[in-house]
Design a protein around this motif. Structure first.
Motif, mmCIF file in Angstrom:
data_model
loop_
_atom_site.group_PDB
_atom_site.id
_atom_site.type_symbol
_atom_site.label_atom_id
_atom_site.label_comp_id
_atom_site.label_asym_id
_atom_site.label_seq_id
_atom_site.Cartn_x
_atom_site.Cartn_y
_atom_site.Cartn_z
ATOM 1 N N MET A 1 0.852 -1.191 0.000
ATOM 2 C CA MET A 1 0.000 0.000 0.000
ATOM 3 C C MET A 1 0.888 1.241 0.000
ATOM 4 S SD MET A 1 -3.040 -1.119 2.647
ATOM 5 C CE MET A 1 -4.181 0.241 2.428
ATOM 6 N N GLU B 1 1.180 5.382 0.135
ATOM 7 C CA GLU B 1 0.511 6.608 0.589
ATOM 8 C C GLU B 1 0.127 7.444 -0.627
ATOM 9 O OE1 GLU B 1 3.102 8.974 2.957
ATOM 10 O OE2 GLU B 1 1.563 10.427 3.536
ATOM 11 N N HIS C 1 -3.098 4.097 -2.221
ATOM 12 C CA HIS C 1 -3.978 3.137 -1.547
ATOM 13 C C HIS C 1 -4.528 3.663 -0.230
ATOM 14 C CE1 HIS C 1 -1.131 0.854 -4.027
ATOM 15 N NE2 HIS C 1 -2.164 0.122 -4.314
ATOM 16 N N PHE C 2 -3.932 4.673 0.294
ATOM 17 C CA PHE C 2 -4.467 5.256 1.526
ATOM 18 C C PHE C 2 -4.022 6.702 1.627
ATOM 19 C CE2 PHE C 2 -0.275 3.753 2.812
ATOM 20 C CZ PHE C 2 0.204 4.768 3.628
ATOM 21 N N SER C 3 -4.789 7.457 2.360
ATOM 22 C CA SER C 3 -4.368 8.810 2.713
ATOM 23 C C SER C 3 -4.893 9.056 4.115
ATOM 24 C CB SER C 3 -4.943 9.838 1.744
ATOM 25 O OG SER C 3 -6.300 10.069 2.053
ATOM 26 N N MET D 1 -8.833 8.646 6.906
ATOM 27 C CA MET D 1 -8.451 7.575 7.822
ATOM 28 C C MET D 1 -7.381 8.055 8.779
ATOM 29 S SD MET D 1 -8.258 4.390 5.184
ATOM 30 C CE MET D 1 -8.432 3.021 6.311
ATOM 31 N N ASP E 1 -6.102 3.357 11.565
ATOM 32 C CA ASP E 1 -6.984 2.688 10.598
ATOM 33 C C ASP E 1 -6.187 2.167 9.400
ATOM 34 O OD1 ASP E 1 -9.123 3.437 12.181
ATOM 35 O OD2 ASP E 1 -9.540 5.257 11.005
ATOM 36 N N VAL E 2 -5.188 2.937 8.962
ATOM 37 C CA VAL E 2 -4.374 2.522 7.810
ATOM 38 C C VAL E 2 -3.701 1.185 8.113
ATOM 39 C CG1 VAL E 2 -2.295 3.082 6.479
ATOM 40 C CG2 VAL E 2 -4.037 4.846 6.898
ATOM 41 N N ARG F 1 -6.394 -1.641 8.305
ATOM 42 C CA ARG F 1 -6.904 -2.071 7.010
ATOM 43 C C ARG F 1 -5.838 -2.784 6.186
ATOM 44 N NH1 ARG F 1 -9.721 1.445 2.304
ATOM 45 N NH2 ARG F 1 -7.576 2.179 2.202
ATOM 46 N N GLN G 1 -13.181 2.217 7.141
ATOM 47 C CA GLN G 1 -11.958 2.522 7.900
ATOM 48 C C GLN G 1 -11.370 1.299 8.599
ATOM 49 O OE1 GLN G 1 -13.908 5.574 10.094
ATOM 50 N NE2 GLN G 1 -13.031 7.248 8.882
ATOM 51 N N GLU H 1 -12.690 -3.123 -1.763
ATOM 52 C CA GLU H 1 -12.234 -3.179 -0.379
ATOM 53 C C GLU H 1 -13.315 -3.517 0.633
ATOM 54 O OE1 GLU H 1 -9.387 -0.027 0.352
ATOM 55 O OE2 GLU H 1 -8.158 -1.195 -1.020
#
Lengths: 325, 325
Positions: free
Chosen positions: A52, A54, A57-59, A63, A67-68, A71, A193, A268
């Protein structure tokens, strides 16, 4: 404190504690060139790796760092669930810029460890390196499965029923409500989340004798196409049977969208989609959290659905492709 | 072609072929939620993960993309060698920017696969994702070791002899000659660009009964300190006994540096350093590629060396710390 000031060795030392949640299988955890672990006699081993990035796939917009991590671990556990397996060990690599606040890293680790603890998985190794760029987290998970019992994508057979677990489009609903800044979607926001992998259901479904299985990380449409293609069968589902949460209907109405699209295209959920011999239908429905939504037929490896208006449409493999713009 | 135009799925498809070099252990390779593999009865499992970031751990200034893949795989194999283990399976994750030329990725994979083939290791899984930043490659390697036989860092005992394999400071000499653009260092340049893991020697040393072992990825000084600290013993070596290649002496003379420093501080030799019962000395020296350079004594967990001038100095754990500036 910034990571470059704390230093790699000190940071690794700080996260090394409290990483073993099933000590019976661990001979040597973090701290040598390799970790050493034991396996169960008569079992085959499963392995999967997920990265993942930044900003991709996540920010941290929707979240928290915790939570990152949570998940990220769920995504990996879900790959084990999709085989009907039992998760055992993970190793974790992180590339982070030197200026990052170590509290962010610690919170991500806390989320990872929370899920490790819940599913009795050991964190037995890793690597921490510097990057002049976004954070990159890679988890490799190792699991076990009784010999010859892994549930593959390629096992679907004509005559099978098609089923899914719990609600589909749940995480996409939560994300949608967050991105449009709409209140009143508490359940699906948690679903986005802090999604849960379906480890126990995966094992139950494998034990019942399902023929094929996938986890839903890229939307139901994409995952069904993967089963159809791998198994060289045709799949037809009834859209009206797809289990949607009431918040999904509510969001679709608020945004004037088709609620089914959250399930077909939204990713997801980390639920499971599977095909099983028709004679298992009753046993499957008795599980409570299973909905049968279609069947497997002979034919070209395509997926079709019957819409609410009783029209047939082709469901494309519109998985999320990270590189196509 | 740029990766974003080829697309993730097409790229993965293009590298999926020719990945199984020991089919006996593989039930399901790339292409499902997890790979499925078999293990050897009576063996424990080893796992290690290594991440290399473009611009931090490698660049294309002194290495071809093929070499980058080759060396990445060597680094992972070397962690298995350091336990005395047998490498079996790897999974590989790559984060790459969409604008990268896929020929670069293919060449890196070619280097990885070359080493997999050589050591009969299967590439059974991976992840390919997008990043707005430098390339990040993560390999997780799984190996095997007869039950209870893993050679840990923590096993050194007072009275042990200290030994190393082949030449030390070899890769650092090659890198030095490249960075100063000096001709006449053909062997050590190959040593820098395409280092080999010491899998066979690792197994031989384990079977002989060495007490502790490390691979040399961060310089001999750092690795000896890790053994001293983990084993709670003191180590003393004779600098004049450290096996240096003639190119190392030549470079040190050209640059007016101390040749020993290439061995003590230069990283990525991927040779092995170990301690063993003194009675094994003859058997070790008979192997041909082993040099005994010191001994383990009781005392504080420090490493000292006797210099050419017969002075004693403290060798610090000056490992390469990616985050300290």
């Amino acid at each position: 404190m910034e990571l470059k000031n704390l230093g790699e060795f000190n940071f690794i030392h700080s996260i090394e504690s409290d990483t073993i949640y099933d000590p019976n299988t661990v001979v040597q955890g973090i701290g040598d060139d390799c970790a050493v672990y034991k396996v169960t006699e008569g079992y085959e081993q499963l392995v999967s790796t997920d990265t993942m990035v930044e900003g991709v796939h996540f920010s941290f917009q929707y979240m928290m760092p915790y939570d990152v991590g949570y998940r990220l671990m769920t995504a990996n556990l879900s790959d084990i669930a999709a085989m009907g397996g039992i998760p055992r060990q993970v190793v974790l690599s992180v590339a982070a810029p030197g200026h990052i606040d170590t509290r962010i890293l610690e919170e991500i680790y806390r989320g990872v460890k929370e899920q490790c603890q819940h599913y009795h998985v050991n964190l037995i190794g890793g690597d921490t390196v510097s990057i002049d760029g976004p954070m990159v987290w890679t988890i490799t998970i190792i699991g076990e499965i009784p010999q010859g019992k892994a549930v593959l994508r390629s096992g679907a057979q004509p005559g099978d029923v098609v089923g899914v677990t719990n609600y589909i489009g749940y995480a996409a609903t939560g994300l949608g409500s967050l991105s449009y800044n709409l209140d009143g979607y508490p359940m699906t926001r948690i679903g986005h989340q802090r999604p849960e992998p379906q480890i126990e259901l995966g094992i139950t479904l494998r034990e019942l004798g399902v023929h094929s299985m996938n986890d839903i990380s890229d939307g139901l449409s994409s995952e069904l196409n993967e089963i159809a293609k791998s198994s060289r069968v045709s799949i037809i589902i009834d859209e009206t049977l797809i289990p949607l949460h009431e918040e999904t209907y509510k969001l679709a109405e608020a945004l004037q969208t088709n609620p089914i699209d959250y399930a077909l295209l939204g990713g997801e959920d980390f639920q499971l989609v599977f095909t099983a011999p028709k004679e298992l239908s009753k046993a499957l429905e008795n599980l409570g959290s299973i909905t049968l939504i279609g069947e497997v037929i002979e034919g070209e490896p395509v997926v079709q659905s019957v819409t609410k208006a009783k029209e047939i449409r082709l469901l494309e493999a519109k998985g999320y492709n990270h590189f196509h713009e």
